[in-house]
Scaffold this active site. Structure first.
Site, PDB file in Angstrom:
ATOM      1  CG  HIS A 175      63.022  -7.645 -16.300  1.00  0.00           C
ATOM      2  ND1 HIS A 175      63.266  -7.720 -14.952  1.00  0.00           N
ATOM      3  CD2 HIS A 175      62.969  -8.932 -16.746  1.00  0.00           C
ATOM      4  CE1 HIS A 175      63.338  -8.995 -14.598  1.00  0.00           C
ATOM      5  NE2 HIS A 175      63.163  -9.757 -15.662  1.00  0.00           N
ATOM      6  CE  LYS A 235      55.827 -11.401  -2.707  1.00  0.00           C
ATOM      7  NZ  LYS A 235      54.374 -11.187  -2.685  1.00  0.00           N
TER       8      LYS A 235
END
Lengths: 190, 283
Positions: free
Chosen positions: A35, A98
């Site tokens: 990222h 998750k």
């Protein structure tokens, strides 16, 4: 609703909380370092309508070909510090991970028409079964296997459950609220 | 014995322990929440695929951890540490495992799951001439949800119950529930956590402590934890924990240590049994 989708995804606003999606096509892996890297330097591929997967896989190389051994989701909340900017800049349609994400991501999902979906934690072998190959990998030398930007070819990858939609709704808020009420009731009885 | 330890690691990583398989299937049958059923179904499918393909069930193949239960007269005791370290190196390539040993200051991954104090080996001695090696690779997500609480003794069993339930609530979906909770009471800080880890992982699921009042506490904590409604992966449902195991030691009059260790549904464990004649068996 159950959706069987091909990438890239054109309209993510149609998905509702609790919908189940199966993906065929490509998934792009990005964790913490990826990222940061893509935000700093730009993406080497077009991510519009892409499916971004929070995952650090187990892979091996045999006869010059990558084989994905196990590739379940990692905890998404670590990416909360990047995800809103990432969504704004690259416009992916579906984030897969998750545990859910926070308020900043939820706002970005709403603004740019994307959703967050949960894949069952620990299901690395099941995931690998639906990954049919590695199309490409970026920043491997620099970031190492778990953090590199992998482009996986997938078939019917799922079940991905929509837990944060493009309309400002988060499934986690509902569960947390109920669990807090249950907790208070239990503590009162001890 | 290196071959057998590699085999035990491979089986721990790729074949979910039979007790946990049954517990998860039973939970799926009983679960009433649709979202929770989707999650449990994926978990069941996952460990089935992992076993069939001899693949690690989770990509986090854990910190390689070994609890050794050894007789004073076990003749091969001098070889165990090197054998385990070598087996971990080999298993990393052969299973394969994700390299999960990182230098905390230099951020460098050793690449083979070994390093300073790892693989982690915990030794316990007893009468006898054989050894049992518990092979228990432990995932990072569930280990992050461990806790040590140095309670005031005055809070008593009530205080323990409240702290455990609040801990499970705060952990939410992060340790990949349905989890197995190990609770260690008494001793010092380190012993409370060691007892908790042994209770969580080494005991079968489900099982109850041999002492009645401890077993009753386990029942009560199990019922309360599943009333929280956190559910599989924290997405709601009846199945938050598969079991709660409690172990205790006598405590110092001024302390009441409470250690909590959380094990994810991927309850990876195998045993290597070695007798005094050098006969080795993986179970």
């Amino acid at each position: 609703m159950e959706y069987h989708e091909k990438t890239p995804i054109e309209d993510a606003r149609k998905y509702k909380l609790g919908d189940v999606i199966y993906i065929t096509g490509e998934m792009i892996l990005a964790r913490d370092e990826a990222h940061k890297k893509l935000l700093d330097e730009g993406a080497p591929i077009n991510l519009k309508g892409a499916v971004i997967y929070h995952c650090g896989p187990v892979v091996t190389k045999k006869n010059g070909e990558w084989k994905v051994v196990s590739a379940g989701p990692t905890t998404s909340i670590r990416m909360e510090i990047f995800e809103d900017e990432f969504i704004e800049k690259f416009r992916p349609a579906i984030i897969v991970g998750k545990g859910g994400m926070g308020e900043r991501t939820l706002k970005a999902l709403q603004k740019y028409g994307a959703v967050y979906t949960a894949y069952t934690g620990g299901c690395g072998a099941l995931a690998a079964e639906r990954i049919k190959g590695v199309k490409n990998v970026y920043f491997l030398d620099e970031l190492g296997i778990p953090e590199a930007v992998w482009v996986f070819k997938v078939e019917e990858f799922g079940p991905l459950v929509v837990t944060m939609d493009a309309h400002g709704n988060s499934y986690y808020d509902n569960v947390d609220e109920k669990a807090k009420k249950n907790l208070d009731a239990i503590l009162a009885q001890i | 014995m290196i071959d057998e330890i590699v085999e035990a690691i491979r089986r721990a990583e790729t074949e979910l322990s039979e007790d946990t398989v049954k517990a998860l299937k039973d939970a799926y049958e009983k679960e009433t929440n649709e979202m929770a059923r989707t999650q449990l179904k994926a978990i069941i499918e996952n460990f089935t695929v992992a076993k069939k393909g001899s693949l690690p069930m989770c990509q986090d193949t854990g910190l390689q951890t070994f609890f050794i239960d050894m007789g004073y007269d076990f003749p091969y005791r001098a070889e165990l540490k090197n054998a385990i370290t070598e087996a971990v190196r080999r298993a990393t390539k052969e299973v394969p495992l994700r390299p999960n040993a990182v230098h905390p200051f230099l951020h460098k991954n050793s690449g083979d799951n070994t390093g300073r104090f790892v693989p982690y080996i915990h030794w316990e001695l007893r009468e006898g001439d054989d050894a049992v090696i518990h092979v228990i690779p432990k995932g990072g997500g569930s280990e992050n949800m461990s806790g040590l609480y140095m309670l005031s003794p005055g809070v008593g069993i009530k205080g323990i119950k409240k702290t455990v339930i609040e801990h499970i609530f705060r952990s939410g979906g992060k340790p990949c529930p349905p989890t197995i909770i190990g609770v260690g009471i008494g001793g010092g800080a380190d012993l409370a956590l060691t007892l908790a880890k042994k209770a969580a992982i080494l005991r079968p699921v489900p099982s109850r402590h041999e002492e009645k009042f401890v077993a009753e506490l386990e029942d009560e904590l199990y019922e309360m934890a599943n009333k929280l409604g956190i559910g599989p992966m924290g997405m709601g449902g009846d199945t938050t924990v598969l079991d709660v195991h409690v172990e205790y030691a006598h405590r110092h009059p001024a302390t009441l240590p409470l250690g909590i260790v959380t094990q994810c549904w991927a309850n990876r464990k195998r045993k290597v049994l070695i007798d005094s004649n050098g006969h080795v068996e993986v179970v």
